[in-house]
Design a protein around this motif. Sequence first.
Motif, PDB file in Angstrom:
ATOM      1  N   GLN A 354       0.825  -1.210   0.000  1.00  0.00           N
ATOM      2  CA  GLN A 354       0.000   0.000   0.000  1.00  0.00           C
ATOM      3  C   GLN A 354       0.862   1.264   0.000  1.00  0.00           C
ATOM      4  OE1 GLN A 354      -0.223  -2.758   1.917  1.00  0.00           O
ATOM      5  NE2 GLN A 354      -2.186  -2.844   3.000  1.00  0.00           N
ATOM      6  N   LEU A 355       1.946   1.241   0.779  1.00  0.00           N
ATOM      7  CA  LEU A 355       2.832   2.400   0.814  1.00  0.00           C
ATOM      8  C   LEU A 355       3.582   2.564  -0.504  1.00  0.00           C
ATOM      9  CD1 LEU A 355       4.174   2.095   4.466  1.00  0.00           C
ATOM     10  CD2 LEU A 355       2.443   3.687   3.600  1.00  0.00           C
ATOM     11  N   MET A 356       3.898   1.463  -1.172  1.00  0.00           N
ATOM     12  CA  MET A 356       4.471   1.547  -2.520  1.00  0.00           C
ATOM     13  C   MET A 356       3.522   2.298  -3.443  1.00  0.00           C
ATOM     14  SD  MET A 356       5.336  -1.520  -5.241  1.00  0.00           S
ATOM     15  CE  MET A 356       3.580  -1.928  -5.462  1.00  0.00           C
ATOM     16  N   GLN A 357       2.245   1.973  -3.392  1.00  0.00           N
ATOM     17  CA  GLN A 357       1.265   2.644  -4.236  1.00  0.00           C
ATOM     18  C   GLN A 357       1.196   4.141  -3.915  1.00  0.00           C
ATOM     19  OE1 GLN A 357       0.777   0.692  -6.726  1.00  0.00           O
ATOM     20  NE2 GLN A 357      -1.399   0.209  -6.603  1.00  0.00           N
ATOM     21  N   ALA A 358       1.259   4.475  -2.633  1.00  0.00           N
ATOM     22  CA  ALA A 358       1.234   5.893  -2.245  1.00  0.00           C
ATOM     23  C   ALA A 358       2.436   6.634  -2.818  1.00  0.00           C
ATOM     24  CB  ALA A 358       1.185   6.015  -0.727  1.00  0.00           C
ATOM     25  N   ILE A 359       3.596   5.983  -2.833  1.00  0.00           N
ATOM     26  CA  ILE A 359       4.799   6.588  -3.408  1.00  0.00           C
ATOM     27  C   ILE A 359       4.683   6.724  -4.921  1.00  0.00           C
ATOM     28  CG2 ILE A 359       7.256   6.179  -3.876  1.00  0.00           C
ATOM     29  CD1 ILE A 359       7.387   4.890  -1.041  1.00  0.00           C
ATOM     30  N   LEU A 360       4.293   5.643  -5.589  1.00  0.00           N
ATOM     31  CA  LEU A 360       4.245   5.651  -7.052  1.00  0.00           C
ATOM     32  C   LEU A 360       3.217   6.634  -7.590  1.00  0.00           C
ATOM     33  CD1 LEU A 360       4.614   1.837  -7.844  1.00  0.00           C
ATOM     34  CD2 LEU A 360       6.376   3.607  -7.959  1.00  0.00           C
ATOM     35  N   HIS A 361       2.169   6.910  -6.797  1.00  0.00           N
ATOM     36  CA  HIS A 361       1.120   7.834  -7.227  1.00  0.00           C
ATOM     37  C   HIS A 361       1.248   9.202  -6.553  1.00  0.00           C
ATOM     38  CE1 HIS A 361      -1.042   4.901  -9.672  1.00  0.00           C
ATOM     39  NE2 HIS A 361      -0.750   4.023  -8.749  1.00  0.00           N
ATOM     40  N   ASP A 362       2.449   9.495  -6.051  1.00  0.00           N
ATOM     41  CA  ASP A 362       2.796  10.844  -5.565  1.00  0.00           C
ATOM     42  C   ASP A 362       1.915  11.314  -4.417  1.00  0.00           C
ATOM     43  OD1 ASP A 362       4.869  11.141  -7.512  1.00  0.00           O
ATOM     44  OD2 ASP A 362       3.341  11.628  -9.011  1.00  0.00           O
ATOM     45  N   ARG A 363       1.550  10.400  -3.515  1.00  0.00           N
ATOM     46  CA  ARG A 363       0.754  10.775  -2.343  1.00  0.00           C
ATOM     47  C   ARG A 363       1.611  11.036  -1.111  1.00  0.00           C
ATOM     48  NH1 ARG A 363      -3.469  12.852  -4.635  1.00  0.00           N
ATOM     49  NH2 ARG A 363      -4.509  11.399  -6.065  1.00  0.00           N
ATOM     50  N   THR A 364       2.913  10.796  -1.232  1.00  0.00           N
ATOM     51  CA  THR A 364       3.800  11.023  -0.096  1.00  0.00           C
ATOM     52  C   THR A 364       5.205  11.263  -0.604  1.00  0.00           C
ATOM     53  OG1 THR A 364       4.521  10.128   2.058  1.00  0.00           O
ATOM     54  CG2 THR A 364       4.340   8.569   0.217  1.00  0.00           C
ATOM     55  N   GLN A 365       6.016  11.947   0.184  1.00  0.00           N
ATOM     56  CA  GLN A 365       7.412  12.237  -0.175  1.00  0.00           C
ATOM     57  C   GLN A 365       8.316  11.797   0.966  1.00  0.00           C
ATOM     58  OE1 GLN A 365       6.870  16.554  -1.177  1.00  0.00           O
ATOM     59  NE2 GLN A 365       7.714  15.948  -3.166  1.00  0.00           N
ATOM     60  N   ILE A 366       8.338  10.514   1.200  1.00  0.00           N
ATOM     61  CA  ILE A 366       9.066  10.006   2.357  1.00  0.00           C
ATOM     62  C   ILE A 366      10.560  10.289   2.261  1.00  0.00           C
ATOM     63  CG2 ILE A 366       9.108   7.691   1.310  1.00  0.00           C
ATOM     64  CD1 ILE A 366       9.080   8.557   5.090  1.00  0.00           C
ATOM     65  N   ALA A 367      11.168  10.181   1.087  1.00  0.00           N
ATOM     66  CA  ALA A 367      12.611  10.424   0.969  1.00  0.00           C
ATOM     67  C   ALA A 367      12.958  11.866   1.330  1.00  0.00           C
ATOM     68  CB  ALA A 367      13.092  10.096  -0.439  1.00  0.00           C
ATOM     69  N   LYS A 368      12.151  12.811   0.867  1.00  0.00           N
ATOM     70  CA  LYS A 368      12.367  14.219   1.211  1.00  0.00           C
ATOM     71  C   LYS A 368      12.210  14.436   2.711  1.00  0.00           C
ATOM     72  CE  LYS A 368      10.366  18.822   0.349  1.00  0.00           C
ATOM     73  NZ  LYS A 368       9.746  18.999   1.686  1.00  0.00           N
ATOM     74  N   ASN A 369      11.193  13.824   3.298  1.00  0.00           N
ATOM     75  CA  ASN A 369      10.903  14.069   4.706  1.00  0.00           C
ATOM     76  C   ASN A 369      11.980  13.522   5.638  1.00  0.00           C
ATOM     77  OD1 ASN A 369       8.610  15.222   3.699  1.00  0.00           O
ATOM     78  ND2 ASN A 369       7.174  13.794   4.642  1.00  0.00           N
ATOM     79  N   VAL A 370      12.608  12.413   5.251  1.00  0.00           N
ATOM     80  CA  VAL A 370      13.675  11.859   6.090  1.00  0.00           C
ATOM     81  C   VAL A 370      15.053  12.295   5.617  1.00  0.00           C
ATOM     82  CG1 VAL A 370      12.261   9.870   6.729  1.00  0.00           C
ATOM     83  CG2 VAL A 370      13.879   9.663   4.815  1.00  0.00           C
ATOM     84  N   ASN A 371      15.094  13.149   4.592  1.00  0.00           N
ATOM     85  CA  ASN A 371      16.345  13.674   4.036  1.00  0.00           C
ATOM     86  C   ASN A 371      17.259  12.538   3.575  1.00  0.00           C
ATOM     87  OD1 ASN A 371      18.185  15.584   3.193  1.00  0.00           O
ATOM     88  ND2 ASN A 371      19.005  16.003   5.229  1.00  0.00           N
ATOM     89  N   ALA A 372      16.719  11.676   2.706  1.00  0.00           N
ATOM     90  CA  ALA A 372      17.489  10.559   2.178  1.00  0.00           C
ATOM     91  C   ALA A 372      18.732  11.069   1.449  1.00  0.00           C
ATOM     92  CB  ALA A 372      16.625   9.723   1.230  1.00  0.00           C
ATOM     93  N   THR A 373      19.892  10.554   1.831  1.00  0.00           N
ATOM     94  CA  THR A 373      21.179  11.021   1.322  1.00  0.00           C
ATOM     95  C   THR A 373      21.959   9.827   0.792  1.00  0.00           C
ATOM     96  OG1 THR A 373      21.196  12.814   2.952  1.00  0.00           O
ATOM     97  CG2 THR A 373      23.292  12.251   1.925  1.00  0.00           C
ATOM     98  N   VAL A 374      22.211   9.798  -0.510  1.00  0.00           N
ATOM     99  CA  VAL A 374      22.855   8.663  -1.158  1.00  0.00           C
ATOM    100  C   VAL A 374      24.372   8.804  -1.078  1.00  0.00           C
ATOM    101  CG1 VAL A 374      23.101   7.375  -3.317  1.00  0.00           C
ATOM    102  CG2 VAL A 374      20.889   8.396  -2.711  1.00  0.00           C
ATOM    103  N   ILE A 375      25.047   7.724  -0.648  1.00  0.00           N
ATOM    104  CA  ILE A 375      26.508   7.703  -0.591  1.00  0.00           C
ATOM    105  C   ILE A 375      27.009   6.363  -1.134  1.00  0.00           C
ATOM    106  CG2 ILE A 375      26.677   9.304   1.355  1.00  0.00           C
ATOM    107  CD1 ILE A 375      27.145   6.911   3.194  1.00  0.00           C
ATOM    108  N   PRO A 376      28.238   6.307  -1.645  1.00  0.00           N
ATOM    109  CA  PRO A 376      28.791   5.024  -2.118  1.00  0.00           C
ATOM    110  C   PRO A 376      29.004   4.068  -0.947  1.00  0.00           C
ATOM    111  CG  PRO A 376      30.099   6.903  -2.902  1.00  0.00           C
ATOM    112  CD  PRO A 376      29.174   7.419  -1.847  1.00  0.00           C
TER     113      PRO A 376
END
Length: 404
Positions: A354-376
């Motif tokens: 269900q949360l995948m669907q919320a992400i794919l259909h732009d109902r939530t911005q979890i990465a922005k809210n938790v400040n997802a930071t990609v590193i090697p």
Amino acid sequence: MPGNRAVIYKGPGDVAVETIDYPSLELKDGPGVNPANVGRQIPHGAILKVVASNICGSDQHMVRGRTTAPSGLALGHEITGEVAEVGRDVEFIKVGDLVSVPFNIACGRCINCKEGKTGVCLNVNPDRPGSAYGYVDMGGWVGGQAEYALVPYADWNLLKFPDKDQALEKIRDLAMLSDIFPTGYHGAVTAGVGTGSTVYVAGAGPVGLAAATAAFLLGAAVVIVADLQKERLEQARSFGCETIDVSEGDPKDQVEQILGVPEVDCAIDAVGFEAHGHGTDAQTERPATVLNTVMDVTRAGGAVGIPGLYVTGDPGAIDEAAKTGSLSIRLGLGWAKSLSFMTGQCPVMRYNRQLMQAILHDRTQIAKNVNATVIPLDEAPQGYNQFDQGAARKYVLDPHGLIK
């Protein structure tokens, strides 16, 4: 056969990226592997090329030396990857699929799995119900902060993304489905969050921020996030949360300043066993503080969700009782207020689709809210160090440079 490099726990405060064996469809002996699991055949498993694997606060507890984790343990239970190989008994998952891996390892066959309680599967860990990748006392399944990882019971455990290209565009968000987004959501659901709720979230780390995100998704009117770290509180405010700095005094008084009353409808403990005190006690470890606070600030008849981690063995605890997970909890207060409690691992499969669907259909911005930071992958030791210092970031390891 390609090589495999992974993040290894060396001892308190020390992690390193080292070469380990490429996964096979057999569980081999190694650090933390229960002897009863050695030689276990995995024809139902899949080997993943890891696209993203996140650093979690639960990993940090081990790295701080606050568990009985053995040296040499390959870390990482938040895994997103591309299927590179499948066992002979895998029917539906195919090579090339892009998938999310629930951090709970579950067989899909025992009574708990059939009841949806995948966090306490009875068949994957000889030590106790429940298992996870790269975690102490969880059966010895090798962690996924690595280039490649093994997932057992692939048809049951893996969540396939329906459109691979779309998923790669949203991979920072989808990487949160393996643990923190479902875990935060579970905390909010079990606390009874609904339309118009007022919510108190203890802890502004990634799980607390995910719980706050989930509370808004569930319709909360006000979400109050409490923490000691000013940078993390700023991150909570960035997506509409009210905030409380618990170093400034009793949270109940600050709740009243925000709401006009000293109580909320629902509360979530996203801190766990390394909690600190409040006010003048803010720099002192007080492991029962958050549990007692969430009971104190929740109205009578309300509920408390406890996704924060509590353990049965803590060699670094402040007293002998806490070393075995025995805390001075005001159970009488909870009883008097008729509060409901929910603890334990989140059953990720209950929520991840269900949360995948919320992400794919732009109902939530979890990465922005938790400040997802990609590193090697090679920067994992620095990521652990910065996270331990209170950085308001969710570190996402990118072992193959596949994240745009």
